[in-house]
Scaffold this motif. Structure first.
Motif, PDB file in Angstrom:
ATOM      1  N   ARG A  46      74.949  11.031 -74.973  1.00  0.00           N
ATOM      2  CA  ARG A  46      76.039  10.251 -73.245  1.00  0.00           C
ATOM      3  C   ARG A  46      75.960   8.390 -73.236  1.00  0.00           C
ATOM      4  O   ARG A  46      76.231   7.685 -73.107  1.00  0.00           O
ATOM      5  CB  ARG A  46      75.002  10.519 -72.430  1.00  0.00           C
ATOM      6  CG  ARG A  46      74.952  12.188 -71.874  1.00  0.00           C
ATOM      7  CD  ARG A  46      76.644  12.460 -71.511  1.00  0.00           C
ATOM      8  NE  ARG A  46      75.843  13.873 -71.358  1.00  0.00           N
ATOM      9  CZ  ARG A  46      76.663  15.030 -71.571  1.00  0.00           C
ATOM     10  NH1 ARG A  46      77.999  14.897 -72.448  1.00  0.00           N
ATOM     11  NH2 ARG A  46      77.064  16.282 -70.730  1.00  0.00           N
TER      12      ARG A  46
ATOM     13  N   GLY B 294      72.624  12.939 -68.437  1.00  0.00           N
ATOM     14  CA  GLY B 294      73.358  14.043 -67.684  1.00  0.00           C
ATOM     15  C   GLY B 294      71.717  13.315 -66.350  1.00  0.00           C
ATOM     16  O   GLY B 294      71.019  12.606 -66.817  1.00  0.00           O
ATOM     17  N   SER B 295      71.754  13.728 -65.701  1.00  0.00           N
ATOM     18  CA  SER B 295      71.299  12.452 -64.254  1.00  0.00           C
ATOM     19  C   SER B 295      69.298  13.212 -64.701  1.00  0.00           C
ATOM     20  O   SER B 295      68.953  12.117 -64.383  1.00  0.00           O
ATOM     21  CB  SER B 295      71.263  12.633 -63.192  1.00  0.00           C
ATOM     22  OG  SER B 295      71.993  14.157 -62.625  1.00  0.00           O
TER      23      SER B 295
ATOM     24  N   GLY C   4      83.819  17.616 -66.532  1.00  0.00           N
ATOM     25  CA  GLY C   4      82.629  18.081 -65.752  1.00  0.00           C
ATOM     26  C   GLY C   4      81.856  16.809 -65.506  1.00  0.00           C
ATOM     27  O   GLY C   4      80.284  16.825 -64.492  1.00  0.00           O
ATOM     28  N   ASN C   5      82.310  15.452 -65.970  1.00  0.00           N
ATOM     29  CA  ASN C   5      81.769  14.232 -66.291  1.00  0.00           C
ATOM     30  C   ASN C   5      82.351  13.721 -67.278  1.00  0.00           C
ATOM     31  O   ASN C   5      83.474  13.877 -67.278  1.00  0.00           O
ATOM     32  CB  ASN C   5      80.553  14.880 -66.573  1.00  0.00           C
ATOM     33  CG  ASN C   5      80.192  15.617 -67.594  1.00  0.00           C
ATOM     34  OD1 ASN C   5      81.078  14.791 -68.730  1.00  0.00           O
ATOM     35  ND2 ASN C   5      79.666  15.893 -68.111  1.00  0.00           N
ATOM     36  N   THR C   6      82.180  12.173 -66.600  1.00  0.00           N
ATOM     37  CA  THR C   6      82.836  11.329 -68.138  1.00  0.00           C
ATOM     38  C   THR C   6      82.509  11.028 -69.291  1.00  0.00           C
ATOM     39  O   THR C   6      83.452  10.671 -69.868  1.00  0.00           O
ATOM     40  CB  THR C   6      82.758  10.481 -67.324  1.00  0.00           C
ATOM     41  OG1 THR C   6      80.568   9.467 -67.730  1.00  0.00           O
ATOM     42  CG2 THR C   6      82.834   9.587 -65.825  1.00  0.00           C
ATOM     43  N   TYR C   7      81.769  12.186 -69.286  1.00  0.00           N
ATOM     44  CA  TYR C   7      81.626  12.151 -71.164  1.00  0.00           C
ATOM     45  C   TYR C   7      81.962  12.992 -71.854  1.00  0.00           C
ATOM     46  O   TYR C   7      82.450  12.968 -73.435  1.00  0.00           O
ATOM     47  CB  TYR C   7      79.676  13.016 -71.132  1.00  0.00           C
ATOM     48  CG  TYR C   7      78.992  11.585 -70.465  1.00  0.00           C
ATOM     49  CD1 TYR C   7      78.441   9.975 -70.556  1.00  0.00           C
ATOM     50  CD2 TYR C   7      78.004  11.458 -69.598  1.00  0.00           C
ATOM     51  CE1 TYR C   7      78.289   9.629 -69.112  1.00  0.00           C
ATOM     52  CE2 TYR C   7      77.260  11.582 -68.605  1.00  0.00           C
ATOM     53  CZ  TYR C   7      77.418  10.106 -68.591  1.00  0.00           C
ATOM     54  OH  TYR C   7      76.438   9.468 -67.475  1.00  0.00           O
ATOM     55  N   ASP C   8      82.452  15.171 -71.687  1.00  0.00           N
ATOM     56  CA  ASP C   8      82.780  15.079 -72.696  1.00  0.00           C
ATOM     57  C   ASP C   8      84.554  15.489 -72.110  1.00  0.00           C
ATOM     58  O   ASP C   8      84.549  15.968 -71.701  1.00  0.00           O
ATOM     59  CB  ASP C   8      82.354  16.976 -71.685  1.00  0.00           C
ATOM     60  CG  ASP C   8      80.661  16.830 -71.598  1.00  0.00           C
ATOM     61  OD1 ASP C   8      80.061  16.576 -73.070  1.00  0.00           O
ATOM     62  OD2 ASP C   8      80.109  17.801 -71.038  1.00  0.00           O
TER      63      ASP C   8
ATOM     64  N   LEU D 224      86.780  14.690 -64.529  1.00  0.00           N
ATOM     65  CA  LEU D 224      85.780  13.800 -64.323  1.00  0.00           C
ATOM     66  C   LEU D 224      84.693  14.831 -63.446  1.00  0.00           C
ATOM     67  O   LEU D 224      83.659  14.923 -62.761  1.00  0.00           O
ATOM     68  CB  LEU D 224      85.998  13.198 -63.430  1.00  0.00           C
ATOM     69  CG  LEU D 224      86.372  11.909 -64.268  1.00  0.00           C
ATOM     70  CD1 LEU D 224      87.176   9.783 -63.505  1.00  0.00           C
ATOM     71  CD2 LEU D 224      85.100  11.359 -65.445  1.00  0.00           C
ATOM     72  N   THR D 225      85.268  16.034 -62.992  1.00  0.00           N
ATOM     73  CA  THR D 225      84.535  16.758 -61.298  1.00  0.00           C
ATOM     74  C   THR D 225      84.401  17.891 -61.659  1.00  0.00           C
ATOM     75  O   THR D 225      83.426  18.763 -61.699  1.00  0.00           O
ATOM     76  CB  THR D 225      85.032  17.053 -60.370  1.00  0.00           C
ATOM     77  OG1 THR D 225      86.693  16.965 -60.400  1.00  0.00           O
ATOM     78  CG2 THR D 225      85.724  14.719 -60.064  1.00  0.00           C
TER      79      THR D 225
END
Length: 391
Positions: free
Chosen positions: A51, A79-80, A303-307, A378-379
């Motif tokens: 990340r 991740g968070s 699913g996020n900004t990274y993948d 992103l989601t």
């Protein structure tokens, strides 16, 4: 070399013969990498702060003269709510992935050094995992839980139907910290397989436990692969900067193994998602796909900004808007976001079933020369990308 071979023979001899061995099958040494010679290329892939949360701490995974080292800092994030610095899979001396296929029996052994700064946690904390690439749930793990207030190292397996974990053997963690110990996992990748965990302190056996008749093979298409490193939740008090050392990695197979997978030929008129030069970021990676062109697809996009993945080197003789047909494996209603050469993205919705290839066609603005197309979301997770065709 003679000393290493002798050590390998001693380890093999330390196990009681199985029924398969009694029938004449033998253990064959398949993997024995060196940190100084092979470095991190001994593994299929490196998950070193994927990340980008702690660039000042790089590298978090490294190879020294005698051991591989996994560093973890309290600021690292995957991740968070979690941290992950791992390696996955095994590569032989010619760079080929070693695949733990159905009904194969494998024995994997290594020495590990766990310092007293690598504590057990009240949430998840894993130092070894067995996973298949297309399912997020682990197949098996070595974990560091706290049980009744006592720090433990525990061998566990998962059941896929209920996504539940089952510990079947453990030992006090503090008793093996700040020293080199040897651990061995023996596993049969089968619908009715078994797992055996042996933990040794020198010549003294601390644990030797086996669990039978467990489903350790979840997918016909992919394969099981081991992961080493530190993967833990941040939802525990008292986390410290820490590390783990691993050395003397070895893997054997018992009896015959499955032949290499024969993949379908790629489409010469297409840009395959797994083609050379494609950028795979975060968890995105190419895996086997028996219904896909070229036999591969790219999974874990979005699913996020990274993948995400970027297909590079798309050629156009002119600056023009062209048709791009996306071929993908889709599970229900999913969508890509697509950005051409860094421009604003557009949504590409798709609906389908995972047993066949779904296609959809969109307009893309290309420049004369070389173009790059980024696939992300992103989601939510996107479809699994097979190839694109530009006309």
């Amino acid at each position: 070399m003679i000393r290493q071979l002798a050590a390998a023979l001693v380890l093999v001899a330390a196990f009681t013969p199985s029924a398969a061995q009694a029938a004449g099958d033998r253990w064959e040494l398949r993997w024995n990498p060196s940190p100084s010679r092979d470095g991190v290329n001994a593994f299929e892939a490196l998950e070193d702060d994927r990340r980008g949360s702690h660039a000042d701490g790089m590298p978090h995974v490294s190879a020294g003269r005698n051991a591989w080292r996994f560093d973890m800092h309290t600021v690292d994030r995957d991740g968070s709510d979690r941290q992950r610095n791992e390696v996955r899979g095994m590569r032989d001396g010619r760079g080929r992935a070693l695949e733990m296929r159905k009904d194969e029996t494998w024995r994997i052994s290594w020495q590990m050094y766990i310092p007293d700064t690598l504590d057990a946690t009240s949430s998840f904390s894993h130092i070894w995992q067995l996973k298949t690439s297309d399912i997020g749930t682990p197949v098996a793990q070595l974990s560091l839980p706290i049980k009744s207030g006592v720090q433990k190292i525990e061998a566990r397996y998962w059941t896929l139907a209920d996504n539940a974990t089952h510990g079947f053997a453990s030992y006090d963690l503090e008793a093996i910290q700040n020293k080199w110990v040897t651990t061995t996992i023996e596993i049969k990748s089968s619908d009715k397989g078994y797992m055996r965990w042996v933990l040794k302190d020198g010549h003294r056996t601390l644990v030797d436990q086996r669990i039978d008749d467990i489903d350790f093979y979840w997918t016909e298409e992919q394969y099981n692969r081991p992961k080493w490193g530190i993967y833990r939740s941040i939802r525990s008090t008292g986390l410290q900067d820490t590390h783990m050392l691993v050395r003397d990695l070895k893997a054997w197979t018992l009896g015959p193994v499955n032949p290499p997978v024969r993949l379908p030929a790629p489409d010469p008129a297409a840009y395959e998602a797994e083609r050379k030069g494609t950028l795979f970021e975060g968890a995105a990676e190419p895996v086997y796909c028996k219904i896909c062109s070229g036999g591969l697809k790219t999974i874990l996009i979005g699913g996020n900004t990274y993948d995400y993945t970027t297909v590079k080197g798309i050629l156009s003789e002119t600056t023009a808007t062209k048709e791009m047909t996306v071929h993908a494996v889709v599970n229900g209603a999913q969508s890509f976001r697509v950005s051409v050469n860094g421009a604003d993205s557009v949504e590409v919705p798709m609906t389908g079933t995972p047993d066949k290839i779904t296609t959809t066609t969109v307009q893309v603005p290309l420049i004369a020369g070389v173009n790059n197309i980024r696939f992300f979301n992103l989601t939510a997770r996107t479809p699994e990308l097979d190839k694109i065709v530009i006309r």
